[in-house]
Write a protein that holds these residues in place. Sequence first.
Motif, mmCIF file in Angstrom:
data_model
loop_
_atom_site.group_PDB
_atom_site.id
_atom_site.type_symbol
_atom_site.label_atom_id
_atom_site.label_comp_id
_atom_site.label_asym_id
_atom_site.label_seq_id
_atom_site.Cartn_x
_atom_site.Cartn_y
_atom_site.Cartn_z
ATOM 1 N N ASN A 64 22.545 38.624 46.162
ATOM 2 C CA ASN A 64 21.776 37.482 45.659
ATOM 3 C C ASN A 64 20.946 36.800 46.742
ATOM 4 O O ASN A 64 19.859 36.302 46.457
ATOM 5 C CB ASN A 64 22.697 36.463 45.006
ATOM 6 C CG ASN A 64 23.249 36.940 43.690
ATOM 7 O OD1 ASN A 64 22.718 37.863 43.091
ATOM 8 N ND2 ASN A 64 24.315 36.325 43.235
ATOM 9 N N LYS A 71 23.467 38.450 37.168
ATOM 10 C CA LYS A 71 23.139 37.299 36.329
ATOM 11 C C LYS A 71 24.367 36.842 35.548
ATOM 12 O O LYS A 71 24.561 35.654 35.317
ATOM 13 C CB LYS A 71 22.004 37.650 35.381
ATOM 14 C CG LYS A 71 21.592 36.521 34.487
ATOM 15 C CD LYS A 71 20.395 36.890 33.649
ATOM 16 C CE LYS A 71 19.979 35.716 32.796
ATOM 17 N NZ LYS A 71 18.773 35.989 32.046
ATOM 18 N N ALA A 104 26.943 33.594 37.248
ATOM 19 C CA ALA A 104 26.148 32.771 36.331
ATOM 20 C C ALA A 104 25.866 31.380 36.878
ATOM 21 O O ALA A 104 24.763 30.859 36.745
ATOM 22 C CB ALA A 104 26.847 32.664 34.980
ATOM 23 N N LYS A 105 26.848 30.759 37.518
ATOM 24 C CA LYS A 105 26.662 29.387 38.002
ATOM 25 C C LYS A 105 26.075 29.316 39.406
ATOM 26 O O LYS A 105 25.487 28.314 39.773
ATOM 27 C CB LYS A 105 27.993 28.644 37.970
ATOM 28 C CG LYS A 105 28.518 28.454 36.566
ATOM 29 C CD LYS A 105 29.795 27.669 36.552
ATOM 30 C CE LYS A 105 30.302 27.529 35.125
ATOM 31 N NZ LYS A 105 31.561 26.819 35.058
ATOM 32 N N ILE A 161 18.572 32.767 41.662
ATOM 33 C CA ILE A 161 17.329 33.140 40.965
ATOM 34 C C ILE A 161 17.644 33.568 39.542
ATOM 35 O O ILE A 161 18.761 33.916 39.214
ATOM 36 C CB ILE A 161 16.590 34.273 41.688
ATOM 37 C CG1 ILE A 161 17.435 35.574 41.661
ATOM 38 C CG2 ILE A 161 16.204 33.904 43.088
ATOM 39 C CD1 ILE A 161 16.679 36.811 42.018
ATOM 40 N N ASP A 162 16.625 33.567 38.726
ATOM 41 C CA ASP A 162 16.690 34.144 37.395
ATOM 42 C C ASP A 162 15.743 35.345 37.410
ATOM 43 O O ASP A 162 14.527 35.180 37.506
ATOM 44 C CB ASP A 162 16.247 33.134 36.338
ATOM 45 C CG ASP A 162 16.289 33.704 34.928
ATOM 46 O OD1 ASP A 162 16.760 34.847 34.753
ATOM 47 O OD2 ASP A 162 15.869 32.983 34.006
ATOM 48 N N ALA A 202 12.689 35.096 35.026
ATOM 49 C CA ALA A 202 11.753 34.008 35.270
ATOM 50 C C ALA A 202 11.053 34.136 36.622
ATOM 51 O O ALA A 202 9.912 33.699 36.775
ATOM 52 C CB ALA A 202 12.470 32.672 35.207
ATOM 53 N N ASP A 203 11.717 34.731 37.610
ATOM 54 C CA ASP A 203 11.167 34.823 38.964
ATOM 55 C C ASP A 203 10.475 36.144 39.256
ATOM 56 O O ASP A 203 10.134 36.412 40.394
ATOM 57 C CB ASP A 203 12.277 34.621 39.996
ATOM 58 C CG ASP A 203 12.855 33.235 39.941
ATOM 59 O OD1 ASP A 203 12.132 32.307 39.545
ATOM 60 O OD2 ASP A 203 14.033 33.065 40.282
#
Length: 125
Positions: free
Chosen positions: A80, A108, A112-113, A117-118, A121-122
């Motif tokens: 990550n 992801k 999750a928390k 990044i997503d 979306a990124d």
Amino acid sequence: MTIRRRALLGAAATFPAASALVAPHVARAQSAFPSRTMRIVVPFAAGGSVDMTGRLMAQMLQPVLGQSVVVDNRGGAGGNLGAAEVARSEKDGHTMLLGSASILAANKFLYAKSMPIDPLADRRR
């Protein structure tokens, strides 16, 4: 210097992991691409198989691109940290991620928390 799509993909096709590294939008870049040093972010520790693959790819891409290619190891958090580094970088195609499907798909749900990044979306366009 104009980089032809076939030359870039041909150099990267030497390694199976290259398909995750070289995206079609990179090959369609303007004639001034690359205008500076390229960076391959490896989201794992130095000395591993992914790091060795990244270094070999950098060595193969340098003559094709006509620029230096640097491998930047950003290990930690299951990949990550490296993915977040690439997501925060300038969207000019000079920074690439050499990762795995787990970083963009499984992490992801696993982190999750705490995932910085997503992936949807990124993503870069």
